[in-house]
Structure formats: C-alpha cells, structure tokens
Design an enzyme around this catalytic site. Structure first.
Site, PDB file in Angstrom:
ATOM      1  N   MET A 104       0.849  -1.177   0.000  1.00 58.22           N
ATOM      2  CA  MET A 104       0.000   0.000   0.000  1.00 58.22           C
ATOM      3  C   MET A 104       0.903   1.252   0.000  1.00 58.22           C
ATOM      4  O   MET A 104       1.862   1.293  -0.736  1.00 58.22           O
ATOM      5  CB  MET A 104      -0.984  -0.035   1.161  1.00 58.22           C
ATOM      6  CG  MET A 104      -1.855  -1.299   1.197  1.00 58.22           C
ATOM      7  SD  MET A 104      -2.755  -1.693  -0.324  1.00 58.22           S
ATOM      8  CE  MET A 104      -3.906  -0.326  -0.458  1.00 58.22           C
ATOM      9  N   SER A 105       0.633   2.231   0.869  1.00 58.67           N
ATOM     10  CA  SER A 105       1.342   3.510   0.749  1.00 58.67           C
ATOM     11  C   SER A 105       2.758   3.516   1.291  1.00 58.67           C
ATOM     12  O   SER A 105       3.442   4.540   1.193  1.00 58.67           O
ATOM     13  CB  SER A 105       0.522   4.615   1.415  1.00 58.67           C
ATOM     14  OG  SER A 105      -0.627   4.895   0.646  1.00 58.67           O
ATOM     15  N   VAL A 106       3.238   2.417   1.848  1.00 65.03           N
ATOM     16  CA  VAL A 106       4.681   2.309   2.070  1.00 65.03           C
ATOM     17  C   VAL A 106       5.403   2.469   0.726  1.00 65.03           C
ATOM     18  O   VAL A 106       6.549   2.917   0.668  1.00 65.03           O
ATOM     19  CB  VAL A 106       5.024   0.961   2.745  1.00 65.03           C
ATOM     20  CG1 VAL A 106       6.531   0.718   2.755  1.00 65.03           C
ATOM     21  CG2 VAL A 106       4.490   0.941   4.174  1.00 65.03           C
ATOM     22  N   SER A 107       4.704   2.136  -0.363  1.00 58.42           N
ATOM     23  CA  SER A 107       5.253   2.346  -1.712  1.00 58.42           C
ATOM     24  C   SER A 107       5.699   3.786  -1.916  1.00 58.42           C
ATOM     25  O   SER A 107       6.679   4.050  -2.624  1.00 58.42           O
ATOM     26  CB  SER A 107       4.204   1.992  -2.765  1.00 58.42           C
ATOM     27  OG  SER A 107       3.703   0.688  -2.606  1.00 58.42           O
ATOM     28  N   LYS A 108       4.970   4.731  -1.322  1.00 59.51           N
ATOM     29  CA  LYS A 108       5.301   6.149  -1.497  1.00 59.51           C
ATOM     30  C   LYS A 108       6.720   6.446  -1.026  1.00 59.51           C
ATOM     31  O   LYS A 108       7.444   7.237  -1.645  1.00 59.51           O
ATOM     32  CB  LYS A 108       4.299   7.013  -0.735  1.00 59.51           C
ATOM     33  CG  LYS A 108       2.873   6.986  -1.275  1.00 59.51           C
ATOM     34  CD  LYS A 108       1.953   7.848  -0.430  1.00 59.51           C
ATOM     35  CE  LYS A 108       0.585   8.056  -1.051  1.00 59.51           C
ATOM     36  NZ  LYS A 108      -0.244   6.852  -1.105  1.00 59.51           N
TER      37      LYS A 108
END
Length: 323
Positions: A39-43
């Site tokens: 999820m937003s750990v990708s950011k």
C-alpha cells in the site's frame, strides 16, 4: 508484543538493530520469501528514488513540474514544483476518503485498472487522470495527504531519468539494497506504475530498506543509496514543515510531527521515521537506537488509529528497552 501483533491482524513482523535480526515472526500465512502488498509504504520507496535522482543531478526539487511534463501546465499542478509533491503541499483538490466511492482516490483506482470502472468518462490511464485534477488553493500551503502527489512524482521521476519506474527503482534502489527477493509493482494499461500503493515486497527486504534509512542512506551491503544530507534534511524538514503539518486538513493524530520527502515524522522531540500504508503496513526507523522494525498486516478497514498507534508504541518500547 505477542498481544499487540495478535490484536492488529499481523501477517508478518520483525525487528532488527544495526542489521541484526532480533525477532521475526509470520503469524498470518507468510514466510520470508512472500511478497506482500505495501500500500502507501510504496510512497516512501518512490521518495527514495526521487532523492537519488536529486543527488545525481537529474531532478531539481525547486523546478516547476511542467518543465518536466509540459502537459501539467494546463492542469491544477500548473505552478507547482517538485518539492510540493515530496512534502504533499500542493494546492490540488483530491479527496483521500477511502470510504467514499466517489472520492478521487477511488476514481484513480478505476483509471489505473485497480478497481472496476464505474463510469464511462473515467480516464483509461493514470496519467490521463492526473491531468484532470484541479487546483483549490495556493501551492506550498498546509500538508494534505493525497496519493496523487506520489503518482505525479513518479511520473516526473520517469521523465527526468528517461526510464520507466520498474527499471529505475531496480537500478537506483533494489539492486543496491542487497534485497533477497524481487519486488513487483502494479502498472496500468500504458505501463505506468501505481506509485502511490502498488509495490509488493518481502518483510526482510523492508527491514533492509529501513536499515538503509537508519544508516544515513547506506545499505547493509555497503552501497550508498542516498547521501547522508538527504536523510538529515528529511528529519530536519523546512522551518515551516511542522506548522504546515499542524494546520493540515488531514487528521494526522501526530501532534508536533511532520511529513517530509514521502515519510512520516511522528514526534517533535525525537528522531523516528515511519513509512505507512493503509490496512496496517509499517516500517519503523529509529536511528538513535539503531532499531528498525517492519509490520505487514491485513486490517479489514483501511485506517484504524488504535491499531496504528498500538504498533508504534510497541516498537518505541523495544527501542527504549535496547538503549
């Protein structure tokens, strides 16, 4: 720790210090080679790619976005610079309400192909969708959490480097991290990556990523992925970074914290850095104690304040115990 992990729908968690594993468990069906959606750990991974491009001179944080992608001049991002994306401080209108099917974050998923299309006018690619976004306030104002900021940042990184994100991230980050497993990234019909939340990776490799951040940008395998100055200014922020965070319309529940370079800094009185993703994904980095932790989860709900902060308190307590 067992009680906290059991109460927070954990698929896998681990703690390491100075590169040595202290604890590693997989209560939710994973094993060390399982790739899990970040999820937003990708950011945060995309933010590191951007930092590496800045260090190499290919990307300028103060340069206007439309100087990289001319099409953005006719969008709401006209007048914004790369720094506004890194810190999520553009003035773009974008709702991150995950429970609203009409929110822009959910329409973006339809454009990417992540979710079924609900309307024939929804654009067919990520970049086409980003060009439809409108400005609601001056760029450079308060922090507001918006996934579109990272998606535009990923687009800018591709143009600045001349490489698509899978190859770019492989060259600048993953191959230099000493990763045990390949990571994957979801792409849309045009091959553009879902930079804001579509990366999958293994738990140990997330710990390696966190250890790199804790060691001033140097990987456990000895490669300098980011300059120490980029890590230092991530923790330091701008003079107004905490004020921009304090006045945010986003409910952060982190008084005194800030958001910088696609990372969360939850405290005003100590250096702790977080990578966070909905449904319970986290990397915890405490460079003062050398403790790095990672947790992968399957929360039924996108956001759950108690589960998030119970996990944070648990990792903080381990850090205090190991000092």
């Amino acid at each position: 720790m067992a009680e906290t992990m059991a109460a927070t729908n954990t698929n896998g968690w681990m703690v390491c210090r100075y590169g040595r594993i202290i604890a590693e468990e997989y209560p939710g069906g994973m094993d060390p080679n399982t790739r899990h959606l970040l999820m937003s750990v990708s950011k945060s991974l995309v933010g590191v790619v951007a930092g590496a491009l800045v260090a190499g001179g290919a990307l300028d944080p103060l340069r206007p976005l439309n100087s990289y992608v001319p099409e953005l001049a006719s969008s709401g991002y006209s007048g914004a610079v790369v720094r506004h994306l890194l810190d999520m401080r553009s003035g773009i209108h974008f709702s991150e309400d995950y429970l609203d099917p009409q929110a822009e974050v959910r329409v973006l998923e339809q454009a990417i192909g992540w979710a079924p299309r609900q309307h024939p006018l929804v654009p067919h690619t990520m970049y086409d969708f980003l060009l439809t976004l409108q400005q609601k306030a001056p760029h450079g104002g308060p922090f507001e959490y918006r996934s579109c900021e990272t998606d535009v940042l990923g687009w800018i990184c591709e143009v600045a480097s001349g490489l698509r994100m899978p190859e770019l991230m492989s060259q600048l980050l993953w191959s230099r991290l000493g990763a045990e497993n390949d990571a994957t990234i979801a792409v849309d019909s045009a091959g553009s990556g879902m930079y804001d939340g579509g990366i999958c990776a293994s738990l140990r490799d997330l710990a390696r990523f966190g250890s790199m951040l804790a060691q001033g940008g140097a990987s456990l395998s000895g490669n300098q992925i980011l300059p120490p100055s980029w890590i230092e200014e991530t923790f330091r922020g701008e003079p107004d970074s905490r004020a921009a965070f304090a006045t945010s319309p986003t409910q952060t529940l982190m008084p005194g914290g800030m958001y910088r370079n696609q990372f969360w800094l939850p405290y005003a009185d100590r250096d702790v850095l977080l990578c966070l993703g909905i449904h319970g994904q986290m990397i915890y980095v405490n460079p003062t104690t050398g403790v790095v932790a990672a947790k992968l989860s399957s929360w039924a709900e996108p956001q759950h304040a108690w589960k998030l902060f119970a996990t944070l308190r648990a990792f903080d307590e381990i850090s205090r115990h190991l000092v």
